[in-house]
Design an enzyme around this catalytic site. Structure first.
Site, mmCIF file in Angstrom:
data_model
loop_
_atom_site.group_PDB
_atom_site.id
_atom_site.type_symbol
_atom_site.label_atom_id
_atom_site.label_comp_id
_atom_site.label_asym_id
_atom_site.label_seq_id
_atom_site.Cartn_x
_atom_site.Cartn_y
_atom_site.Cartn_z
ATOM 1 N N SER A 1 -0.368 0.904 -0.981
ATOM 2 C CA SER A 1 0.547 0.743 0.137
ATOM 3 C C SER A 1 -0.180 -0.012 1.221
ATOM 4 C CB SER A 1 0.995 2.121 0.656
ATOM 5 O OG SER A 1 1.560 2.021 1.932
ATOM 6 N N LYS A 2 0.601 -0.672 2.086
ATOM 7 C CA LYS A 2 -0.032 -1.338 3.229
ATOM 8 C C LYS A 2 -0.685 -0.338 4.163
ATOM 9 C CE LYS A 2 2.657 -5.612 3.263
ATOM 10 N NZ LYS A 2 3.605 -5.411 2.165
ATOM 11 N N ARG A 3 -0.373 0.955 3.975
ATOM 12 C CA ARG A 3 -1.045 1.986 4.772
ATOM 13 C C ARG A 3 -2.464 2.254 4.279
ATOM 14 N NH1 ARG A 3 4.178 3.935 4.149
ATOM 15 N NH2 ARG A 3 3.560 5.166 2.340
ATOM 16 N N ASP A 4 -2.777 1.798 3.044
ATOM 17 C CA ASP A 4 -4.125 1.949 2.517
ATOM 18 C C ASP A 4 -5.005 0.867 3.120
ATOM 19 O OD1 ASP A 4 -3.679 4.148 0.776
ATOM 20 O OD2 ASP A 4 -2.699 2.791 -0.639
#
Length: 314
Positions: A249-252
């Site tokens: 995810s772009k949150r990673d």
């Protein structure tokens, strides 16, 4: 001539899965002597501010993945930002409405995801057709309370295709996805409609993307049929997973280029991804151009790929 494309959504810094998608799409088109289009899928302007798109363009140039038509490169099918292409989507929607296939849907998010709603094996909700047969009076009453989304009425029909990497696929539109969104209640056009309109308008003949979008292909093929446009070849590849098996995810943040550019060169990153994709066994640093001679869909795995832990180390 092959026309491939990379169509990222700039909702954050691109991660390794996005980079692999761009690399495979670029290699597949370039190896055939084809054209590469870069399209920015920023339909959701609140989640996709322009600064993310600008950073994404810089990252792709750092990686050495160029394009022939797209932002910063003139072309016959401009603009290359979906946020600037709404008139095209509206024209397609009008065409579908003229065929009597579009109806308003007043279901809330909570109603759509209620426990009793039908679900597919992969957990996705299948629309139950709640608003499909509302009377004109019922529609007027509900319109007074909330603006509707717009859905496409689908038939009980099997759609089959041969994916360029995953092989034969079949879905029943009514059973496996149900009537799907064309425009949200806030007026934003849905992905399924926008991607078909854009790929058709830009003459795309080959779509390379992650296997998480494989199930959307029958819906898109149906739209191509209704809009009387020729569909591209679809080629889906396995997803990259974090070392613990999670989807990226772009949150990673550690899997994003903001972290990786401080630790590895573009050639090191591309060499590692090409090794994971099965066509660069040495894993040695390599430019995208150097990988052209090695690339083959035959060696790309069909099962999801776990990333090595060192790519997540800060």
């Amino acid at each position: 001539m092959t026309v491939g494309r990379f169509a990222p959504s700039p909702s954050g810094r691109i991660h390794l899965g996005n980079i692999l998608c761009c690399l495979l799409a670029w290699l597949s088109a370039r190896q055939k002597g084809g054209t590469v289009v870069l399209r920015i899928e920023d339909l959701d302007s609140a989640r996709c501010p322009r600064r993310y798109a600008d950073q994404m363009i810089q990252d792709l140039r750092w990686l050495g993945l160029d394009w022939d038509r797209g932002p910063e490169v003139s072309g016959p099918d401009e603009p290359y930002f979906q946020s600037q292409r709404s008139a095209l989507y509206q024209a397609a929607l009008d065409r579908l409405e003229a065929q009597g296939l579009v109806y308003p849907c007043f279901c809330t998010r909570a109603e759509l995801h209620a426990a009793g709603a039908p679900h597919r094996e992969d957990g996705l909700t299948v629309y139950a057709g709640t608003c499909r047969n509302l009377t004109p009076t019922q529609r007027a009453e509900r319109s007074a309370r909330r603006p509707p989304a717009l859905r496409l009425r689908v038939p009980d029909k099997e759609v089959s295709f041969i994916d360029g990497h995953m092989g034969p696929c079949t879905e029943n539109l009514e059973r496996d996805c149900g009537d799907f969104l064309l425009r949200r209640s806030d007026g934003m056009f849905a992905y399924q409609l926008a991607v078909v309109v854009d790929d058709a308008a830009m003459g795309v003949t080959e779509v390379v993307r992650g296997a998480d979008l494989l199930s959307s292909t029958p819906r898109q093929l149906y739209l191509y049929q209704l809009l009387d446009r020729t569909p591209p070849e679809f080629i889906h590849f396995p997803l990259l997973l974090a070392p613990d098996g999670r989807r990226l995810s772009k949150r990673d943040a550690d899997a994003g280029l903001d972290s990786l550019r401080n630790r590895v060169t573009a050639e090191e990153l591309l060499g590692t991804l090409a090794a994971l994709a099965g066509f660069h066994p040495s894993g040695e640093p390599a430019s995208a151009a150097e990988l052209l001679g090695e690339f083959s869909w035959e060696t790309v795995p069909r099962e999801d790929i776990r990333l090595p832990a060192h790519l997540f180390e800060s």
